[in-house]
Motif scaffolding. Structure first.
Motif, short mmCIF file in Angstrom:
data_model
loop_
_atom_site.label_atom_id
_atom_site.label_comp_id
_atom_site.label_asym_id
_atom_site.label_seq_id
_atom_site.Cartn_x
_atom_site.Cartn_y
_atom_site.Cartn_z
N VAL A 114 0.83 -1.21 0.00
CA VAL A 114 0.00 0.00 0.00
C VAL A 114 0.87 1.26 0.00
N LEU A 115 1.94 1.25 0.78
CA LEU A 115 2.81 2.42 0.85
C LEU A 115 3.50 2.68 -0.49
N LEU A 116 3.95 1.61 -1.16
CA LEU A 116 4.59 1.78 -2.47
C LEU A 116 3.61 2.38 -3.48
N ILE A 117 2.41 1.85 -3.50
CA ILE A 117 1.41 2.38 -4.44
C ILE A 117 1.02 3.80 -4.06
N LEU A 346 -2.95 13.72 -16.47
CA LEU A 346 -3.78 12.61 -15.97
C LEU A 346 -5.07 12.43 -16.76
N HIS A 347 -5.56 13.50 -17.37
CA HIS A 347 -6.85 13.44 -18.08
C HIS A 347 -6.68 13.84 -19.54
N GLY A 348 -5.64 13.30 -20.17
CA GLY A 348 -5.31 13.71 -21.53
C GLY A 348 -6.00 12.93 -22.62
N LYS A 349 -6.91 12.04 -22.27
CA LYS A 349 -7.62 11.24 -23.27
C LYS A 349 -8.96 11.89 -23.58
N PHE A 350 -9.22 12.09 -24.87
CA PHE A 350 -10.47 12.70 -25.31
C PHE A 350 -11.16 11.76 -26.30
N ILE A 351 -12.46 11.60 -26.14
CA ILE A 351 -13.27 10.81 -27.06
C ILE A 351 -14.42 11.67 -27.53
N ASN A 352 -14.52 11.82 -28.87
CA ASN A 352 -15.56 12.67 -29.47
C ASN A 352 -15.57 14.07 -28.87
N GLY A 353 -14.37 14.58 -28.62
CA GLY A 353 -14.24 15.95 -28.15
C GLY A 353 -14.44 16.15 -26.67
N GLU A 354 -14.69 15.09 -25.94
CA GLU A 354 -14.93 15.20 -24.51
C GLU A 354 -13.83 14.47 -23.74
N GLN A 355 -13.46 15.04 -22.59
CA GLN A 355 -12.44 14.42 -21.77
C GLN A 355 -12.94 13.07 -21.28
N ALA A 356 -12.12 12.03 -21.46
CA ALA A 356 -12.58 10.68 -21.16
C ALA A 356 -11.50 9.84 -20.48
N GLY A 357 -10.75 10.44 -19.58
CA GLY A 357 -9.77 9.65 -18.83
C GLY A 357 -8.35 9.92 -19.28
N GLY A 358 -7.53 8.88 -19.19
CA GLY A 358 -6.10 8.99 -19.48
C GLY A 358 -5.33 8.22 -18.43
N ARG A 359 -4.20 8.78 -17.99
CA ARG A 359 -3.39 8.11 -16.98
C ARG A 359 -4.12 8.01 -15.63
N ILE A 360 -5.15 8.82 -15.44
CA ILE A 360 -5.91 8.75 -14.20
C ILE A 360 -6.53 7.36 -14.02
N GLU A 361 -6.77 6.66 -15.14
CA GLU A 361 -7.32 5.31 -15.06
C GLU A 361 -6.32 4.36 -14.40
N SER A 362 -5.04 4.52 -14.72
CA SER A 362 -4.01 3.71 -14.06
C SER A 362 -3.91 4.06 -12.58
N VAL A 363 -4.04 5.35 -12.26
CA VAL A 363 -4.01 5.78 -10.86
C VAL A 363 -5.16 5.15 -10.09
N ARG A 364 -6.34 5.18 -10.68
CA ARG A 364 -7.51 4.60 -10.01
C ARG A 364 -7.37 3.09 -9.86
N LEU A 365 -6.87 2.44 -10.92
CA LEU A 365 -6.74 0.99 -10.88
C LEU A 365 -5.73 0.55 -9.82
N LEU A 366 -4.58 1.22 -9.77
CA LEU A 366 -3.58 0.86 -8.77
C LEU A 366 -4.06 1.19 -7.36
N SER A 367 -4.79 2.29 -7.22
CA SER A 367 -5.35 2.61 -5.91
C SER A 367 -6.34 1.54 -5.47
N PHE A 368 -7.12 1.05 -6.41
CA PHE A 368 -8.08 -0.02 -6.11
C PHE A 368 -7.35 -1.30 -5.72
N ILE A 369 -6.26 -1.62 -6.44
CA ILE A 369 -5.47 -2.80 -6.11
C ILE A 369 -4.88 -2.67 -4.71
N ALA A 370 -4.38 -1.46 -4.38
CA ALA A 370 -3.83 -1.22 -3.04
C ALA A 370 -4.89 -1.45 -1.98
N LEU A 371 -6.12 -0.99 -2.26
CA LEU A 371 -7.21 -1.18 -1.30
C LEU A 371 -7.52 -2.66 -1.12
#
Length: 867
Positions: A114-117, A346-371
């Motif tokens: 958890v500390l590493l993540i 973190l939010h550099g992904k756009f789909i059809n002109g709208e912000q749709a995630g990016g590296r924040i998805e990896s942050v959320r996934l790793l945070s979920f794994i840590a939990l």
């Protein structure tokens, strides 16, 4: 007939108040007297008068000699008892070594993960957060709409910059710049030196908008002329060791030209948490005046950021900038808008002109794994703590008979739990310190373990929550039992605690199974990434910058390069993994306003297309046999379909550089990554505009071949460093984030299952210890060893199996969600889930088998001799 008085109880609030302030040793006698007087007065004077007099008696008792000593009570529980509880806790750890070690190992491992993540997530969240203007710093983005939909890029017209400065007063600073690019710079003198460095072009306001501090130089004159240069401190040390870099001259090489720039300032090294890393800044005016030949409002070659003033609305400023753009380019399908600069990483992904995630998805996934890892570790801790608590009934009974209060016992159990968590936390920090170098290697970070107040507070809160949660059962349940019942042999274990432990085991193995399935799916998808036919052959294909003498003498260089042993073919090329340039400036017969298409555009020379290994469906490539290469164009099949052509060879299209004739059609090839489906692409015969020299080597003696190429390169370009790049390495870089997630998820799954099995090992040891006499009696009555093993293993097998059943639909859903980001994805097969479930069950069996086999082989006489 006499009136019957209705008896009532004394005021309960006053009675509780009396019990609170009265000395415990006097309370029982005084309370009896108060109640007797109340009942007597109630019969003689009525309920109302009795209650009034009861209140008077209680208040009169509030005097010295009767009031309990709060000072002594506090001192007993929180000072003197702390030392006693600490000794008892340490003795308990020594007495129950196995459960202590299992608890400590599981919790330490989970907390370290958890500390590493946490350190990685915190580092990601801080990227670009050092800019002083971060709250008002915005990047100008552009949405391009064509027949395939809307896509978003960072590029904007370079002409927009001057218009913003004059027409949008809300903008304080307007920075215009380019993306970082690798350039060759050199210094002359007694020891000439040439280096490859990351550089960019920017205007003066760039340093006002962004926080890159100046170490040396005058800020007012930076980049004021077309031939000023800014370099970082590290580059200054490499170019001018033991010298003052200010006023020195550097030579910048581009294609076949060489331009001198004077160092007018030295910047501090770019922070590690900057999303863009560079060592050199050259003037924007030089770039715009000398290098850009197509200065049109439809050319999106600039990157622009603005700092808006206090009280200004980003939405309003964005609308004004878009209005300026559309006034200069009517009927465009491009729309400009502002996006917070610090969001782009973190939010550099756009789909059809709208912000749709990016590296924040990896942050959320790793945070979920840590939990998940933390939950699994906590479940172990809570299960073993509550299981062992029932063995301490006699200790609780003896202490209560000697006068220990419920509060002191609860305090003891909580102290023991928190102390174990504190020890695990200290060991976790030590483990993090040891693992951090390898973790940095995996994540490509430079994270350091700094004991900041934020980290210490987070760790303290974590250990308190886990410690109090795990110690709550013995603290609340065992401490309230009566001493007499305990000493008479009352069993504290009840069905609720057993059901709770079973539920936690089920939950624990469900989480472990989900992680194992995730590892299998990610591994298979990454395997598809490695092996998928991209439409071109990326193996043993290298390229390097075409600069210096190679700008004009490339034909002579290619002729000698092809004759080198180990080189199969070579050509000039503009191909680059991920795409380099795109254009909407293509027209064809029958094109309508609805047919606006964006094409990836590649410059090519003789045999460039064939060198890539793409397959021709129709027509030909660019060859020396044909004199009309300059007027030819080659499309991929997706482009031909988008243009609606059935027999394209020989047909004319209108390119922004002039009319072109379609001479070939190639199969679709991957422009960027398999996150996206095939996109329209074209090759133009423009060898003079190609940026690279590309060669295919046989791969048998790669090192020797590269040495020979470098020797030949140095003959043509002695002033330039040779830096070859493998195309397959560029391709792998597109999936760097997914590769990191694959490695981290693999380690996480291993940790999860190990911690789960560790907890199962502890519970099995506890269960078999409690049932030794039952096992011995069964053996005496004729049960065999394997029958007893099956009996003991069956209970845990059911729990693990139930966890697997719960996990499978959850893991299927999670796998589908992750794969949805890929245009080409693996098929989710049943054996992925069967393998994960069977693997989890086998590991659980192996964990339980050792303990049960040992218990089943014990001689019954050993356990029954005292019965």
């Amino acid at each position: 007939m006499p009136k019957v008085m209705k008896n009532t109880n004394p005021p309960q609030l006053l009675l509780r108040f009396f019990r609170w302030f009265c000395d415990p040793y006097m309370a029982e006698h005084l309370e009896g007297d108060l109640l007797e007087r109340f009942e007597k007065r109630q019969l003689e004077r009525g309920s109302a008068k009795a209650k009034f007099l009861f209140a008077k008696d209680v208040l009169l008792l509030l005097r010295p000699g009767i009031v309990r000593s709060f000072k002594g009570y506090q001192k007993l529980n929180y000072y003197d008892m702390f030392k006693h509880n600490l000794i008892i806790t340490l003795r308990s750890f020594v007495r129950h070594k196995s459960s202590f070690i299992i608890n400590l190992l599981g919790l330490t491992t989970g907390l370290a993960c958890v500390l590493l993540i946490y350190l990685w997530v915190n580092d990601e969240l801080l990227v670009d957060g050092f800019h002083e203007n971060k709250e008002s710093l915005y990047h100008i983005m552009s949405n391009h709409t064509d027949a395939s939909g809307t896509f978003t890029i960072k590029g904007t017209p370079g002409l927009l910059h001057e218009e913003i400065k004059t027409q949008v007063p809300e903008v304080q600073w307007a920075a215009v710049y380019t993306d970082p690019h690798e350039y060759t710079v050199s210094v002359s003198g007694s020891t000439p030196l040439s280096l490859k460095v990351q550089g960019r072009f920017a205007n003066q306001e760039y340093l006002s908008a962004f926080s890159f501090p100046l170490k040396a130089g005058q800020s007012q004159s930076l980049l004021s002329t077309n031939y000023d240069a800014l370099i970082t401190e590290s580059l200054a040390e490499r170019l001018f060791p033991n010298q003052d870099a200010l006023g020195q001259t550097i030579e910048w090489h581009f294609r076949g030209s060489k331009t001198e720039f004077k160092v007018s300032g030295v910047l501090e090294n770019i922070p590690q948490n900057s999303s863009e890393q560079f060592e050199l800044i050259l003037p924007w005016n030089y770039f715009h005046d000398e290098l850009i030949t197509y200065k049109q409002w439809g050319n999106y070659y600039a990157r622009q950021s603005v700092v808006i003033g206090p009280g200004s609305s980003a939405e309003v400023v964005g609308q004004k900038i878009d209005a300026i753009f559309k006034a200069n380019l009517p009927d465009t399908r491009v729309e400009l808008f502002l996006s917070p600069y610090t969001d782009l990483y973190l939010h550099g992904k756009f789909i059809n002109g709208e912000q749709a995630g990016g590296r924040i998805e990896s942050v959320r996934l790793l945070s979920f794994i840590a939990l998940l890892i933390l939950l699994i570790a906590c479940i172990n801790f809570i299960n073993l703590t509550t299981a062992r608590a029932s063995q301490r009934m006699k200790e609780v009974g003896v202490k209560k008979s000697l006068g220990a209060t419920r509060q002191s016992l609860a305090y003891q159990f909580l102290t023991e739990s928190v102390l174990l968590c504190a020890l695990a936390t200290l060991l976790a920090f030590l483990l993090v310190f040891l693992l951090l170098p390898e973790f940095n290697h995996i994540t490509q970070k430079n994270i350091r373990l700094v004991f900041s107040p934020q980290l210490l507070v987070a760790a303290t809160v974590l250990l308190l929550v886990v410690g109090l949660l795990a110690g709550s059962y013995p603290a609340l349940h065992l401490s309230r039992l009566k001493a007499l019942l305990i000493l008479k042999g009352f069993k504290a274990t009840n069905n609720s605690s057993g059901i709770g432990r079973k539920a936690l085991v089920v939950f624990q193995f469900a989480l472990s199974t989900v992680l194992i399935v995730s590892v299998v799916v990610i591994f298979r998808q990454m395997e598809l990434v490695q092996t998928k036919n991209l439409g071109y052959d990326r193996n043993n294909l290298i390229y390097f910058e075409r600069e210096g003498q190679l700008t004009d003498q490339y034909e002579a260089f290619l002729a000698e390069l092809k004759n080198l042993p180990g080189v199969e073919n070579a050509a000039v090329s503009g191909f680059m993994v991920g795409g380099m340039n795109s254009t909407g400036g293509v027209g064809w017969k029958g094109k309508t306003d609805e047919d606006q298409i964006q094409f990836w555009e590649y410059n090519a020379g003789i045999n460039s297309v064939e060198l890539l290994g793409v397959e021709f469906l129709k027509g030909r490539g660019f060859s020396e046999e044909f004199k009309t290469n300059e007027n030819g164009v080659i499309f991929n099949e997706t482009a031909i379909k988008a243009m609606g052509m059935e027999d394209p060879i020989g047909k004319t299209v209108y390119h922004y550089t002039g009319q072109k004739q379609i001479v070939g059609v190639v199969k679709d090839f991957s422009i960027a990554s398999i996150h996206k489906p095939a996109e329209p692409a074209l090759f133009l015969y423009r060898p003079e505009s190609t940026h690279f020299i590309m060669a295919r080597i046989n791969g048998e003696q790669t090192s020797t071949t590269l040495q020979q190429i470098e020797k030949l390169y140095s003959q043509f370009n002695p002033e330039f460093p040779f830096k070859p790049i493998f195309v397959d390495q560029d391709y792998q870089a597109l999936y760097a984030s997914e590769q990191r997630m694959a490695v981290l998820s693999r380690y996480s799954a291993i940790l999860a299952i190990l911690i789960s099995c560790l907890g199962l090992f502890g519970l099995t040891a506890y269960t078999t210890e409690k049932r030794v006499k039952e096992i011995s009696i069964r053996k005496v009555l004729g049960s065999g060893v394997w029958r007893i093993i099956v009996l003991l293993t069956g209970q845990f097998s059911i729990l693990v199996g139930l966890g697997i059943i719960i996990a499978l639909p959850l893991s299927y859903w999670a796998a589908q969600q992750w794969l949805s980001d890929f245009a080409y994805q693996i098929e989710l097969k049943w054996w992925f889930f069967a393998l994960a479930g069977l693997g989890t069950l086998l590991l659980a069996w192996l964990t339980v088998f050792g303990q049960t086999f040992k218990a089943a082989r014990v001689n019954p006489a050993t356990n029954l001799r005292n019965e």
